[in-house]
Enzyme design. Sequence first.
Site, PDB file in Angstrom:
ATOM      1  N   GLU A  98      35.433  56.596 102.182  1.00 29.42           N
ATOM      2  CA  GLU A  98      35.947  55.988 103.471  1.00 29.42           C
ATOM      3  C   GLU A  98      37.282  56.736 103.796  1.00 29.42           C
ATOM      4  O   GLU A  98      38.193  57.235 102.650  1.00 29.42           O
ATOM      5  CB  GLU A  98      35.865  54.433 103.620  1.00 29.42           C
ATOM      6  CG  GLU A  98      36.717  53.860 102.582  1.00 29.42           C
ATOM      7  CD  GLU A  98      36.918  52.365 102.718  1.00 29.42           C
ATOM      8  OE1 GLU A  98      35.362  51.692 103.408  1.00 29.42           O
ATOM      9  OE2 GLU A  98      37.492  51.450 102.404  1.00 29.42           O
ATOM     10  N   HIS A 121      38.511  47.707 105.499  1.00 32.36           N
ATOM     11  CA  HIS A 121      39.228  47.452 104.330  1.00 32.36           C
ATOM     12  C   HIS A 121      40.389  47.923 104.342  1.00 32.36           C
ATOM     13  O   HIS A 121      40.853  48.742 105.096  1.00 32.36           O
ATOM     14  CB  HIS A 121      38.524  48.486 103.212  1.00 32.36           C
ATOM     15  CG  HIS A 121      37.068  48.085 103.123  1.00 32.36           C
ATOM     16  ND1 HIS A 121      36.058  48.835 102.585  1.00 32.36           N
ATOM     17  CD2 HIS A 121      36.484  46.687 102.649  1.00 32.36           C
ATOM     18  CE1 HIS A 121      35.025  48.300 102.414  1.00 32.36           C
ATOM     19  NE2 HIS A 121      35.214  47.000 102.203  1.00 32.36           N
ATOM     20  N   LEU A 149      34.903  67.648  99.513  1.00 33.98           N
ATOM     21  CA  LEU A 149      33.883  67.305  98.735  1.00 33.98           C
ATOM     22  C   LEU A 149      32.709  68.451  98.818  1.00 33.98           C
ATOM     23  O   LEU A 149      32.238  69.121  97.822  1.00 33.98           O
ATOM     24  CB  LEU A 149      33.194  66.097  99.279  1.00 33.98           C
ATOM     25  CG  LEU A 149      33.936  64.858  98.881  1.00 33.98           C
ATOM     26  CD1 LEU A 149      33.229  63.244  99.305  1.00 33.98           C
ATOM     27  CD2 LEU A 149      33.768  64.593  97.264  1.00 33.98           C
ATOM     28  N   GLY A 158      31.541  71.857  96.014  1.00 32.79           N
ATOM     29  CA  GLY A 158      30.038  71.896  95.746  1.00 32.79           C
ATOM     30  C   GLY A 158      29.290  70.624  95.399  1.00 32.79           C
ATOM     31  O   GLY A 158      28.153  70.719  95.026  1.00 32.79           O
ATOM     32  N   ALA A 159      29.946  69.535  96.101  1.00 31.67           N
ATOM     33  CA  ALA A 159      29.089  68.123  96.196  1.00 31.67           C
ATOM     34  C   ALA A 159      28.217  68.499  97.248  1.00 31.67           C
ATOM     35  O   ALA A 159      28.364  69.201  98.105  1.00 31.67           O
ATOM     36  CB  ALA A 159      30.073  67.163  96.626  1.00 31.67           C
ATOM     37  N   VAL A 177      26.592  66.907 100.507  1.00 35.93           N
ATOM     38  CA  VAL A 177      27.280  65.733 101.327  1.00 35.93           C
ATOM     39  C   VAL A 177      26.170  65.746 102.751  1.00 35.93           C
ATOM     40  O   VAL A 177      26.402  66.672 103.303  1.00 35.93           O
ATOM     41  CB  VAL A 177      28.660  66.281 101.967  1.00 35.93           C
ATOM     42  CG1 VAL A 177      29.303  65.342 102.944  1.00 35.93           C
ATOM     43  CG2 VAL A 177      29.696  66.549 100.611  1.00 35.93           C
ATOM     44  N   PRO A 178      25.434  64.742 102.690  1.00 36.43           N
ATOM     45  CA  PRO A 178      24.651  64.578 103.949  1.00 36.43           C
ATOM     46  C   PRO A 178      25.481  64.123 105.206  1.00 36.43           C
ATOM     47  O   PRO A 178      26.524  63.741 105.036  1.00 36.43           O
ATOM     48  CB  PRO A 178      23.737  63.443 103.419  1.00 36.43           C
ATOM     49  CG  PRO A 178      24.763  62.574 102.339  1.00 36.43           C
ATOM     50  CD  PRO A 178      25.379  63.299 101.865  1.00 36.43           C
TER      51      PRO A 178
END
Lengths: 606, 398
Positions: A231, A273, A293, A297-298, A300-301
Amino acid sequence: MSILANKDTRVVIQGGAAGVNAARRMAEFCYLIKRPLTVEAFVYPPDAGKTNEVPYGSGLIAIPIYKTIAEATKNHPAINTSLVYIGADRAMKGGMEALDDPNIKVVSMITEGVPEKDAKLLGTHARKLGKVFNGPSSIGIISAGACRLGVIGGAFDNLVLSKLYREGSFGVITKSGGLSNEIIWICSQFADGITTAIGIGGDAYPGTDYVSYLEMFENDPQTKAVVIVGEMGGDLEERAAEWYGAKKRRVKLIGVVSGFCQESLPKGMKFGHAGAKEGMKGEGSARSKSDALKKAGAIVPPTFGALGPVIKETYQELLKSGQVKEPVEPAVLPKLPKSVEEAMKADEVMVAPLIRTTISDDRGDEPCYDGYPASELINKGYEIPHVIGLLWDKRLISKQEAEIIKRIMMLSADHGPCVSGAYATILAACAGIGLSQAVAAGLIMIGPRFGGAVTDAGRWFKYAVDNKMNVDEFLAYMKKNVGPVPGIGHRVKSLRNPDKRVKELVGYVKSLNIKTPCLDFALAVEQVTAVKKDNLILNVDGTMAAVLVDMGFPVDSLNGFFILSRTIGLIGHWVDQKRQDSRLIRLFDYLVNYAAPKRREVPPLK
Amino acid sequence: MAKVLEGPGMGLMKKWGIHVPNYVVVTSTDELTKLGQANDWMKTSKLVAKAHEALGSRFKLGLVKVGLDLNAAVAATKEMIGRQVGSITVSQVIVSEMVPHKEEYYCAVKSTREGSEILVANCGGIEVESNWDRVKRLCLEVGQAPSAGQLEKLSKDAGFTGPLAKKMADFAGKMFTCFESEDAQYLEVNPVVTRESDGELVALDAVTLLDGDAKFRHPDWNFPFAAEFGRSYSKDEMEVMAVDSKIKGSVKFIEIPGGDTAMLPAGGGASVYYSDAVVARGGKLANYAEYSGDPPDWAVEVLTEKVCSLPGIKNIIVGGAIANFTDVKKTFGGIINGFRKAKGDGKLKGVKIWVRRGGPREKEGLDAMRALKDEGFDINVFDRNTPLTDIVDKALQK
C-alpha cells in the site's frame, strides 16, 4: 516446507483474553491438521499460577499461565516462539522480555497502536540478536499444513475452504490483516494454495519488512512464487522491488499496491493503516511503487481483481515446467465438533431440558412476564400487583383486584421492631450482617406462629366453602383433624381491642359489592370463636387469606403476599440500623430466666 | 501521525531549551489587548499575527500579517477571527514577536526506518526548498543520540563556520532531544535565524508531527491534534471519531464532497483497494470509510447512518475481504439497522447497494442482506466467489 512457523514451532502467548481467543483459533487449526496443540504456555501476571482452558476437538486442554517468559520457557523448553497480545503501553516491555529469552527465536506482535519508536527499538533489538520480530499490528503467520500463529486464516470453515490443511506453492506477505485471508483464498482457488502467509502489520515501520521475508521464501524450496500486497506510504515495496531486481531470483514475485485513489483525493487524507500515509514529493505513492515492482521484473496486475487470473497463469506455468505437481486432496478431513447450540440450530441433536418454566422469558431485549413485555405493561398503566398476578397466577388481574392487593401489601409491610421478623433483622443488622442475609434472617422467622399462617388459613377456609360446611361442622372438623384454626386468634388483639388492619381490609372489600364466600365464611367463624374466647378473632393472616382465595389466587402462593410485603419492612429496618450505625447488641442477664442446673463438678471421663 | 499547531509546537520546543520568539495565542481582541498591557515585548517589538488553524497558504489568504505594532496586531486579529476559509472558521490567532534577522537557516528531524535523521542547511525559507542539495543529513539508529562531535561535523558539512557552527550544532542537538523525548515523527524549523539582540539561534516557525499512539506516556500533551488535511472535521466525521475512540476495533469516516459513490467497506487494507477500484472505473468517491477488528454492531450502525446521509449518492459499496475474526453476521446486523433507519428517514431513494464479503458467519450475514430486497431495498449481494472489487465494476457499469 515453510518459513517462520513450522511443525517444530511451540508457542507462548503473552496476554489475556485476546491471547486466549487466538489460542482457540490455533487449536482449531491443530485439530484440522491432526497435530498436538502448539500453544504450551501463557504469560499473564494477573492470572499466574492458573490455567486457560482451550477447546481441542470435543475436549479441553488446560494451558498453564506464568508470570514471566523465563518461567514459561524453563517449564516448557520446546517453546521457541512468542505471540504478544499485550496493550500498547506495555507491549514493548513484553516484546523485549520475549526477545531476550534465549529459547525464543520468533516474536510476533499483534498489539495495535504501538508507538513508532517502540516498534523500531524492538525491530533493531531483534536484528542484533539474529531473531525475528514480526509486527506490531500483525494478524499472524500461517504455514499450511504445519502451524498457525494467531487468528490469521479465520474461522474453521475458511481454513478448509482455503485448503490450509496441506501445503501449496505460494508465499504471501501482506500488511493488511483483512486481505491476508483474501489472498490465501485466491491462492487456493486459482492455484494450489500457500506455503506460508505472513501479516507484517500495517504500521509505518514493521519490525521485519518484505525483503527479509522474501529472502526466507527464496531459500524455501517449496515456495515457488510470492504474492505481496502493498500500500502507499513508506518505501517497503520499493525495497522489495530493489531486492527482486538485484539478481536472478528463484521465486516469482507477484505484487499489487493500493492507494491509486490518492491521486484524486484531497491532499493529506488518511487511510486505514498508520503506514498508509502519502510520501513527500511523490515518493511512496502507489504508482511509484507499482512502477518499481514492474521494473524489477515482478508481475503486477492492473487491479486487485486481476490478481486471481495472474496467480492462475503463474501456477499453470509452474505446472507446465514441472516445478509443481497437482496436489492430492485428502479423502476425509476432520470436522470441528459443533457446540450444543450450533448442533441444535442445525437440527442435529435434541437435548432434554433441565428445567421448565411457564412464567417468564428474558431471552429477547427485555423480560416478558407470562408473555407480556415489561415495558409495554408499564406504558399501558399496569402496576406491581399486575406483575404479581402474572408471575404468581399467570393471569392479568383486574384494576379492582390490583387495588386490593396493593392495600394488602400496604397494610402488612411492617409491624414495628418487636415482632419476630423485624427483631431478627435488627439483631443481624446490629451484628454487622449485610442486607440480604439480615433480611433473610427476618424472613426465616415467617412460619406457623408468625406471618406464615396465610396459606394454611386460606387452605381451610376454602376447604370449608368448597365442601359447603357450616361453621359448626367446620370447627368440629378442625378440632378433630387439624387443631387450632389458622387465621383465627391474636396474641394481643381481641374483640375489645380490634385489629384496625382487619377492619380496614374487610370494610374495603365489602364495599366493592363482589362475591366473597371465603371472607364471609371466615367472618362467620369469628362470630362463633370470639364468643368462646375474646382474642379468637379473625386475624390479618386469615383476612388476607380469605380475600385472596376469593380472588382466585392459588392457596400455595398466599404466604408469598406476606413475605413480599414484609420484606419492605425488613429492608427498612436494616437500612434504619445501618443509618444509625447501631452497635452490636446482646441480651441482658435480667432478661433471661436461668433455669439451667447450678454450677457443679464435672465427673471424671469414663 | 498527529499534527500539532504552531503554538503548542513552539511550546514543546521551548520546553526542550530551543529559543522561540515570545508569542501568545488568542481567541479575541480583548484577550490580546489585555495581554498587551501585561507583556512588555508586545509594546516594544514589532509583531506578527497569523491565523492559528490547520490551513495551508496562509500568506496568500492574507492570514499572516507582519511588522505590526500592538494596535495593528489587534486590528489584524479582529479581521482574522471569524473569517471563513472553506469549511474552517478562524477561531485563534497567534501573535508573536518579530525577530529582526539577516540570515535564514534550516533544521529538521525526521523519523526513518532505521531511527531518525537530522537535517541542517545554512540557507532557509524558500531558498532551502529550491536548493535541497544543500541540506546535510546525520542518520541515527533508533535509541542512539548524536554526539557533540557528530553534530558539529554536520553543522560544518552544511557550511556553518566559526562560532555559528557550534551554535547550529547545539540547536540541532536540542531539536533531536525534543524529537526523541516527545515521540515526534517530524520536527521542522524553517527558518532558524540569529537574533540580533543576543546572537542566539531562534526558531521562527515550527512544523510538529507527533506519534498519536504515544499519547499515553505524555500527560502534558493537553492540546488537540489538528486535522491533517486543509479543513476541519465535519460534525458527522467527529461523531464517528467519538465512537471509534470508545470501541474495540475501529470505524473510520471521512467525507469527500461532490462524490456520488459512497463507501462502506471493511478493513484498512481492502477499503483502499475498493477506493482505487472506484477511481479506476471513473467513479467519484463520496467518502472514505472503513470498519475493522470486529467492532460492535452499534458502532457499524452509526457509521452506516453517516454513509447513508451523504448527499447525492447513487451507489453504496459494502465491500470486504474474507474476515479473519470480524463476525460478518453481527457487523452486517449493524449495517442493516443503519439502512433501515436511513430508509425510514426518507434517505436511500434511488440508491443501489452492493455487497461482497466473507468470513465468520458469512452465510448468515449475506442471507440477512439478501432479505433486505423484500423490504424494498435495491441491493445486490455477492459472496467470496465474486472477486473483491468486482462489485465496483458492476455498480459503475454504464
